[in-house]
Design a protein around this motif. Structure first.
Motif, PDB file in Angstrom:
ATOM      1  N   LYS A 171      23.504 -42.276   9.483  1.00 26.78           N
ATOM      2  CA  LYS A 171      22.112 -41.905   9.224  1.00 26.78           C
ATOM      3  C   LYS A 171      21.528 -41.044  10.334  1.00 26.78           C
ATOM      4  O   LYS A 171      20.461 -40.443  10.165  1.00 26.78           O
ATOM      5  CB  LYS A 171      21.276 -43.157   8.994  1.00 26.78           C
ATOM      6  CG  LYS A 171      21.638 -43.886   7.709  1.00 26.78           C
ATOM      7  CD  LYS A 171      20.707 -45.047   7.420  1.00 26.78           C
ATOM      8  CE  LYS A 171      21.082 -45.731   6.111  1.00 26.78           C
ATOM      9  NZ  LYS A 171      20.188 -46.870   5.800  1.00 26.78           N
TER      10      LYS A 171
ATOM     11  N   LYS B 218      22.418 -35.106  11.311  1.00 27.14           N
ATOM     12  CA  LYS B 218      21.570 -34.137  10.614  1.00 27.14           C
ATOM     13  C   LYS B 218      22.247 -32.774  10.457  1.00 27.14           C
ATOM     14  O   LYS B 218      21.993 -32.042   9.505  1.00 27.14           O
ATOM     15  CB  LYS B 218      20.246 -33.961  11.364  1.00 27.14           C
ATOM     16  CG  LYS B 218      19.417 -35.244  11.452  1.00 27.14           C
ATOM     17  CD  LYS B 218      18.166 -35.022  12.271  1.00 27.14           C
ATOM     18  CE  LYS B 218      17.346 -36.305  12.399  1.00 27.14           C
ATOM     19  NZ  LYS B 218      16.148 -36.119  13.257  1.00 27.14           N
TER      20      LYS B 218
ATOM     21  N   ASN C  61      21.103 -37.946   5.640  1.00 26.67           N
ATOM     22  CA  ASN C  61      20.163 -37.068   6.350  1.00 26.67           C
ATOM     23  C   ASN C  61      20.799 -35.748   6.787  1.00 26.67           C
ATOM     24  O   ASN C  61      20.160 -34.960   7.484  1.00 26.67           O
ATOM     25  CB  ASN C  61      19.592 -37.798   7.568  1.00 26.67           C
ATOM     26  CG  ASN C  61      18.732 -38.983   7.164  1.00 26.67           C
ATOM     27  OD1 ASN C  61      17.889 -38.874   6.273  1.00 26.67           O
ATOM     28  ND2 ASN C  61      18.945 -40.135   7.792  1.00 26.67           N
TER      29      ASN C  61
ATOM     30  N   SER D  11      20.580 -35.036   1.142  1.00 24.42           N
ATOM     31  CA  SER D  11      19.642 -34.054   1.705  1.00 24.42           C
ATOM     32  C   SER D  11      20.243 -32.659   1.810  1.00 24.42           C
ATOM     33  O   SER D  11      19.565 -31.711   2.196  1.00 24.42           O
ATOM     34  CB  SER D  11      19.181 -34.502   3.097  1.00 24.42           C
ATOM     35  OG  SER D  11      18.472 -35.728   3.028  1.00 24.42           O
TER      36      SER D  11
END
Length: 331
Positions: free
Chosen positions: A84, A87, A108, A131
């Motif tokens: 998590k 990114k 994410n 995402s």
């Protein structure tokens, strides 16, 4: 009595130290602390040839040479407890594969950079990356694995490069935001349910291609691109030069767009990203080809490079200094 207890404790302590200290020496402390600073050996053979580091800003950088490890499930991936936090992913040139389950569940993850050295994307590699809105698959990847992009619910469009020949089962299943995918003529195998639940999807492909056949059989909307790219001009061969000529191709394609490696300067034998090539010798019979994302090819007229002049002039003689003169000599 107290003295005996103290002596016994001292002896016991000495024995324990003799056991523990050698054991501590056998521990690979680099591995222990590597976990703490989020650095992992993810090479296929465990030899450190491919390493990954997760920085505080959520960027996972993978570098080295060779294959990434192919994990058996998402729970044993090196950064499982940090999923998590990821990114951005940067895979440096030299890494040749994306392992099974590598980024499974990285919900994410918003950006990933994949180099041309990568040739395969493993099963479930990006499953559940909800995402991720777009991804560029480099020209060099030949196969997209089972469930590779399953449930990437924010993915809107993707272009499959000309190098890919197979797309695995369930590869893009449940990519519910996916509206456009370009599939080149080189793809000859698409697995069952590859685009299942992609209800808004339209496939852009070439007529009589495997992709068209697959779309028809699975009731998927498709658009045929039969138009070749437009070669507007080729510049660089207009003037005399003493050392080199650089041919530059100006081309465009209005439907599927130009391929990742769209340009060939040897009649289609090899392809490159760059739209220019430099010649240091006069060359006859150069044939340029330009291809689009589905595989339509345009061909230029034959170009003869004959304006490279790297030969010094020949001084045949110098006259005017042969006779006596009273005032001047003109050479």
């Amino acid at each position: 009595m107290k003295k005996n207890k103290i002596v016994a404790l001292i002896v016991l302590g000495v024995i324990l130290l003799q056991i523990v200290i050698p054991s501590l020496a056998d521990i690979d402390w680099n591995v222990v602390f590597a976990e703490e600073i989020n650095t992992w050996d993810i090479s296929q053979n465990g030899d450190g040839s491919v390493m990954a580091t997760l920085s505080d800003d959520g960027t996972l950088t993978i570098s080295g040479n060779g294959e990434m490890k192919f994990w058996n499930s998402s729970y044993v991936v090196a950064w499982d407890s940090n999923r998590k936090n990821i990114k951005n992913v940067i895979i440096n040139n030299g890494v040749t594969s994306i392992g099974n389950f590598a980024f499974h569940g990285c919900e994410n993850l918003i950006n990933i950079t994949i180099p041309d050295s990568v040739t395969s994307i493993g099963l479930c590699a990006f499953e559940g990356c909800s995402s991720l809105t777009n991804i560029t698959i480099p020209n060099g990847v030949t196969s997209i694995g089972f469930c590779a992009f399953y449930n990437c619910t924010s993915l809107t469009s993707i272009t499959i490069p000309n190098s890919v020949t197979s797309i695995g089962k369930h590869a893009f299943e449940d990519c519910r935001s996916l509206t456009n995918i370009t599939i080149p003529n080189n793809v000859t195998s698409i697995g069952d349910y590859a685009f299942n639940k992609c209800d808004s999807l339209s496939v852009l492909c070439k007529r009589n291609s495997y992709a068209e056949q697959y779309a028809k059989e699975n009731n998927i909307k498709y658009v045929i691109d039969d138009s070749v790219p437009t070669i507007k001009n080729v510049t660089g061969n207009e003037k005399w030069t003493k050392d080199k000529v650089t041919l530059t191709v100006n081309a465009e394609d209005s439907l599927s767009g130009l391929a990742t490696e769209a340009y060939s300067f040897d009649n289609g034998q090899t392809w490159q990203k760059e739209n220019a090539k430099t010649y240091t010798e006069n060359t006859q019979g150069v044939i340029i080809k330009v291809r689009d994302a589905v595989g339509n090819v345009a061909t230029s007229s034959v170009i003869n490079i004959n304006k490279i002049d790297n030969q010094a002039p020949t001084i045949k003689n110098v006259t005017g200094n042969e006779k006596w003169t009273k005032d001047k000599v003109i050479l």
